[in-house]
Design an enzyme around this catalytic site. Structure first.
Site, PDB file in Angstrom:
ATOM      1  N   HIS A 436     -51.008  41.303 -25.520  1.00  0.00           N
ATOM      2  CA  HIS A 436     -50.852  42.203 -24.379  1.00  0.00           C
ATOM      3  C   HIS A 436     -50.397  41.471 -23.122  1.00  0.00           C
ATOM      4  CE1 HIS A 436     -54.634  40.994 -22.267  1.00  0.00           C
ATOM      5  NE2 HIS A 436     -55.111  40.821 -23.490  1.00  0.00           N
ATOM      6  N   CYS A 455     -58.222  38.064 -27.234  1.00  0.00           N
ATOM      7  CA  CYS A 455     -56.881  38.596 -27.424  1.00  0.00           C
ATOM      8  C   CYS A 455     -55.835  37.610 -26.897  1.00  0.00           C
ATOM      9  CB  CYS A 455     -56.734  39.947 -26.737  1.00  0.00           C
ATOM     10  SG  CYS A 455     -57.588  41.287 -27.601  1.00  0.00           S
TER      11      CYS A 455
END
Length: 544
Positions: A436, A455
């Site tokens: 992301h 992440c």
């Protein structure tokens, strides 16, 4: 030649010739023997069935092939298979696998002591077991990744034992056994790097280490000479008698820094000198670990795939073996509950203008303690009940909840300040890991970029999106920004799923053939090396 003479001859020759001599030793116990052939065939089948009963894949192969021998015949094909297997077992250390000399000797003893057809059947199964054990280790890895570290959640592809036996039976044995090693360009390059480092070992390494805390342009003295000589030995500097930290030495330091994931400023500071002073043995360990890790990866990577190397802090798109896009990345912080895991999956879609649905672990460990003290804390996050209704912070009593009983969810709506930035890339997995954007752009300038909750954050997420969308829309940039400018959370499905491989490599070779090394940021490679040592992999002693 009598059995005694054969036995003595076998003990004095190498594996290839030994395998040929076994044909003489076994000559009286072949299935095609003219006298009592039917009885011998029956005894052989019974012996194979009994010996293989503890190894289902091997037993199944023989059941399906009518217990036909592939190793213990006296024909040229069987002799060639035996010779090829012994040669391959002898070459196992070349691939960073344990030495199999004792296994070779055991097989030789089994073959040498054959007295009956039943002995021959047991020898047949012993050879098959040796093949499937070696082939499995070489093709899919010696270790079980999940037993080494909780963050290595990679699933190895399963070896096909029957295919190994059919392959040695049906194909040219030497070529077939060589084909079992991973055929990826990376594995072959690592194999060449291993041999290069071993040659350096034998030559004495890179010379004396550099005794200094920091060296830079203009410096002189013994430490500068030691740095110069070590960089010459490493191939970063042509031979020179210069005694000062001059421009040539500065450029050599920069090249070394670039190849080792360091800030390429040309100053030999503490971090750079620590890497320069690492001995050949440390680099060789990294290469052997990388070879084992390469065996864990599925051979079917995908003609287009995303490759995230955690230690390199990069995310790449690979098309037909070539890097077509690369961006810096941020990975999980080096904490027990934040380290990014290693696994493979398939990217299915991206979300433009995403909401951040706060993971339960972050809600209870980070936000709930703040809410207990101040109900208006983390005000940029919405709190919702089980029906999705927004909770009124003014009337809520968060102090009465524990991490186990807290009944609410938390969500950050789309915005430029959203923790996920303006786009996320999804490959749904049980670890809740994805790629992301991020509003924290400054982190990409750091040398070590381990800051996230697990992440993978991308420095150039828009460009990454354009590259993915280019295969399904004529103007991916306009398409992306039209959705982005709407401000609405929008899911964009990829027409073709893209495999994503999140790996951890402290040693790798670039497409141009340049070996590069990175630091073991999570200490995982140290654990893999320790496991390889326990499994019998030996690293010859070296000098620095």
């Amino acid at each position: 030649m009598s059995p005694v003479i054969v036995t003595r001859a076998i003990s004095t020759v190498g594996p290839t010739l030994k395998a040929g001599l076994f044909a003489l030793a076994l000559g009286g116990f072949v299935l095609s023997a003219p006298h009592g052939a039917a009885a011998q065939v029956t005894a052989f089948k019974q012996a194979v069935a009994e010996a293989a009963s503890a190894s289902d894949p091997v037993a199944q192969f023989y059941r399906e092939t009518g217990y036909t021998a592939i190793w213990t015949g006296s024909d040229d094909a069987a002799r060639a298979r035996r010779a090829a297997l012994f040669r391959a077992l002898g070459e196992a250390p070349m691939h960073g696998l344990p030495d199999r000399t004792s296994e070779i000797n055991t097989l030789m003893d089994v073959l040498r002591t054959v007295q009956t057809t039943r002995d021959l059947g047991r020898a047949e199964v012993a050879m098959s077991r040796a093949l499937v054990g070696y082939a499995s280790d070489l093709q899919t890895g010696l270790l079980q990744p999940r037993q080494i570290d909780d963050g290595i959640v990679r699933k190895k592809h399963q070896p096909d034992f029957a295919a190994y036996l059919a392959g040695i039976r049906d194909q040219a044995p030497v070529a077939y056994l060589r084909s079992l090693a991973p055929q990826s360009a990376q594995y072959q390059a690592l194999l060449r790097e291993k041999m290069r480092l071993e040659a350096l070992q034998r030559a004495g390494g890179w010379g004396p280490q550099v005794a200094a805390k920091k060296l830079e342009s203009g410096d002189s003295g013994p430490a500068v000479i030691a740095l110069r000589n070590r960089l010459i030995a490493m191939g970063y500097l042509p031979r020179s008698a210069a005694r000062r930290y001059d421009g040539a030495l500065e450029r050599a330091v920069q090249a070394f820094q670039s190849d080792h994931g360091l800030t390429a400023d040309g100053v030999a500071g503490g971090g750079t000198l620590a890497e320069i002073n690492k001995p050949v043995s440390a680099r060789l360990k990294s290469v052997l670990v990388a070879m084992e890790r390469e065996r864990w990866l599925t051979p079917e990577r995908g003609t287009r795939h995303v490759l995230v190397n955690q230690t390199d802090f990069t995310a790449k798109i690979i098309d037909n073996g070539e890097v077509t896009f690369v961006t810096r990345s941020v990975i999980g912080k080096d904490n027990a509950d934040r380290r990014s895991p290693e696994f493979s999956d398939e990217m299915e879609h991206m979300v433009i203008n995403p909401s951040w649905y706060v993971p339960r672990s972050i809600v209870t460990k980070e936000y709930l303690p703040k809410l207990r003290n101040n109900p208006n804390a983390v005000g940029h996050i919405e709190i919702t009940d089980s029906r999705g209704r927004k909770v009124n912070r003014a009337t809520a009593d968060f102090s009465k909840y524990t991490a186990r009983t807290f009944p609410f969810a938390m969500r950050q709506p789309p915005s430029r300040k959203n923790a996920l930035g303006l786009v996320k890339f999804m490959f749904p997995n049980k670890y809740n890991i994805y790629l992301h954007d991020t509003p924290q752009k400054s982190l990409f300038q750091r040398e070590v970029r381990a800051f996230s909750h697990g992440c993978i954050r991308l420095a150039q997420p828009f460009e990454f999106a354009y590259a993915l969308l280019a295969r399904q829309t004529e103007n991916p940039k306009d398409f992306f920004h039209r959705i982005l400018n709407s401000g609405k959370e929008t899911k964009v499905v990829l027409d073709q799923k893209v495999p994503v491989h999140i790996i951890y490599r402290t040693a790798f070779v670039t497409p141009k053939g340049q070996p590069e090394y990175r630091r073991d940021i999570y200490g995982r490679d140290a654990k893999v090396w320790a496991a390889l040592e326990r499994a019998g992999v030996v690293l010859p002693g070296v000098q620095g």
